[in-house]
Motif scaffolding. Sequence first.
Motif, PDB file in Angstrom:
ATOM      1  N   ALA A 144      35.792  12.109  55.816  1.00  0.00           N
ATOM      2  CA  ALA A 144      35.164  13.199  56.566  1.00  0.00           C
ATOM      3  C   ALA A 144      34.773  12.786  57.983  1.00  0.00           C
ATOM      4  O   ALA A 144      34.818  13.613  58.905  1.00  0.00           O
ATOM      5  N   VAL A 145      34.384  11.519  58.168  1.00  0.00           N
ATOM      6  CA  VAL A 145      33.954  11.091  59.505  1.00  0.00           C
ATOM      7  C   VAL A 145      35.131  10.655  60.384  1.00  0.00           C
ATOM      8  O   VAL A 145      34.982  10.522  61.595  1.00  0.00           O
ATOM      9  N   MET A 146      36.288  10.466  59.775  1.00  0.00           N
ATOM     10  CA  MET A 146      37.428   9.928  60.516  1.00  0.00           C
ATOM     11  C   MET A 146      37.848  10.772  61.726  1.00  0.00           C
ATOM     12  O   MET A 146      38.150  10.215  62.788  1.00  0.00           O
ATOM     13  N   PRO A 147      37.873  12.113  61.620  1.00  0.00           N
ATOM     14  CA  PRO A 147      38.253  12.893  62.803  1.00  0.00           C
ATOM     15  C   PRO A 147      37.340  12.657  64.005  1.00  0.00           C
ATOM     16  O   PRO A 147      37.789  12.753  65.157  1.00  0.00           O
ATOM     17  N   PHE A 148      36.078  12.322  63.753  1.00  0.00           N
ATOM     18  CA  PHE A 148      35.125  12.093  64.843  1.00  0.00           C
ATOM     19  C   PHE A 148      35.297  10.712  65.479  1.00  0.00           C
ATOM     20  O   PHE A 148      34.741  10.433  66.535  1.00  0.00           O
ATOM     21  N   LEU A 149      36.071   9.834  64.805  1.00  0.00           N
ATOM     22  CA  LEU A 149      36.264   8.469  65.291  1.00  0.00           C
ATOM     23  C   LEU A 149      37.661   8.250  65.847  1.00  0.00           C
ATOM     24  O   LEU A 149      38.042   7.117  66.131  1.00  0.00           O
ATOM     25  N   GLU A 150      38.411   9.342  66.004  1.00  0.00           N
ATOM     26  CA  GLU A 150      39.819   9.257  66.419  1.00  0.00           C
ATOM     27  C   GLU A 150      40.009   8.432  67.689  1.00  0.00           C
ATOM     28  O   GLU A 150      40.964   7.670  67.804  1.00  0.00           O
ATOM     29  N   LEU A 151      39.106   8.574  68.647  1.00  0.00           N
ATOM     30  CA  LEU A 151      39.297   7.929  69.948  1.00  0.00           C
ATOM     31  C   LEU A 151      38.611   6.565  70.061  1.00  0.00           C
ATOM     32  O   LEU A 151      38.670   5.930  71.109  1.00  0.00           O
ATOM     33  N   ILE A 152      37.956   6.136  68.986  1.00  0.00           N
ATOM     34  CA  ILE A 152      37.292   4.826  69.009  1.00  0.00           C
ATOM     35  C   ILE A 152      38.245   3.788  68.432  1.00  0.00           C
ATOM     36  O   ILE A 152      38.622   3.880  67.253  1.00  0.00           O
ATOM     37  N   PRO A 153      38.673   2.803  69.223  1.00  0.00           N
ATOM     38  CA  PRO A 153      39.681   1.836  68.766  1.00  0.00           C
ATOM     39  C   PRO A 153      39.278   1.107  67.497  1.00  0.00           C
ATOM     40  O   PRO A 153      38.111   0.742  67.313  1.00  0.00           O
ATOM     41  N   PHE A 154      40.255   0.911  66.629  1.00  0.00           N
ATOM     42  CA  PHE A 154      40.156   0.090  65.406  1.00  0.00           C
ATOM     43  C   PHE A 154      39.337   0.707  64.281  1.00  0.00           C
ATOM     44  O   PHE A 154      39.405   0.223  63.156  1.00  0.00           O
ATOM     45  N   THR A 155      38.529   1.740  64.551  1.00  0.00           N
ATOM     46  CA  THR A 155      37.680   2.276  63.485  1.00  0.00           C
ATOM     47  C   THR A 155      38.512   2.873  62.351  1.00  0.00           C
ATOM     48  O   THR A 155      38.181   2.698  61.173  1.00  0.00           O
ATOM     49  N   SER A 156      39.600   3.562  62.684  1.00  0.00           N
ATOM     50  CA  SER A 156      40.415   4.171  61.630  1.00  0.00           C
ATOM     51  C   SER A 156      41.070   3.096  60.763  1.00  0.00           C
ATOM     52  O   SER A 156      41.174   3.250  59.541  1.00  0.00           O
ATOM     53  N   SER A 157      41.493   1.994  61.385  1.00  0.00           N
ATOM     54  CA  SER A 157      42.113   0.913  60.613  1.00  0.00           C
ATOM     55  C   SER A 157      41.098   0.242  59.689  1.00  0.00           C
ATOM     56  O   SER A 157      41.417  -0.103  58.540  1.00  0.00           O
TER      57      SER A 157
END
Length: 198
Positions: A144-157
Motif C-alpha cells: 500500500a505504501v509503495m506508490p508513495f515511494l516510487e520516486l525515492i531510490p532503492f525503497t521499492s527494491s
Amino acid sequence: MPRDKVPEHETAVDLVEKGWAALDGDHTSVGDIVDTLGRANFAPLLILPALALVSPLSGVPGFTTLCGLIIAAVSLQQMTHRSSLWLPEWMRAARLRTDRVRKVYRWFRVPARWLDRVTRQRLHLLVTRPLVILPQLFCLICGAVMPFLELIPFTSSILGVVITALAVGMFVGDGLLVLIGLLLATAMASGVATLVVT
C-alpha cells in the motif's frame, strides 16, 4: 487448499517455471500471469511481483506502483480468506513487452534456486493461523505504501526483498524466513520514521 496450509511439493523454482509459461506473444499482461499461476494460490501471486521489484523492471515508470497495488490487493484478499483472487480489469490489462520480461525473468531462477536450498519447514506457528495474519498484514502495508515511494531510490527494491522473504516463507512453510522478513520490515519502518522526525 486452505490459504495457510504449507505446500507439500511446489518449490520456488517450480513457481518461476510455471510463471515462465505465461510469457507468450508480443506482450504479457498481469492477467496472463495470474491465470497461469492460479487465482487460488495467493502466496505465489505475492512472490513474483516482489521479485520483480528487485529486478531492472523496477526502473520502468509506474511499475513500482503497479506491483505495490497488486501486492496490496492480493494480501488483503488473502487475509479475508477469499477463495480466488479478484483484480480490477485495468490492473489485469497492464502489460509489458514479452521479450523484455523474459530477459529479466531468467534472473528469477537465481534467487529461486537459492531460496529452495536454504528454506525448510520450521517455526510452523508463524505460517499458520492465527499468527500468519502478521506476514499477510505486513505485505499489505508494504504494498500500500509503495506508490508513495516510487520516486525515492532503492525503497521499492528493499520492500521487494522484505515481501519476498515474507511470501516465500508463507509459501514453503518457513517461519524463520517470515521472522526475518518481519524484522526487516520493522527495521525499515523505524528508519523511515526516524528520517521523518528529524
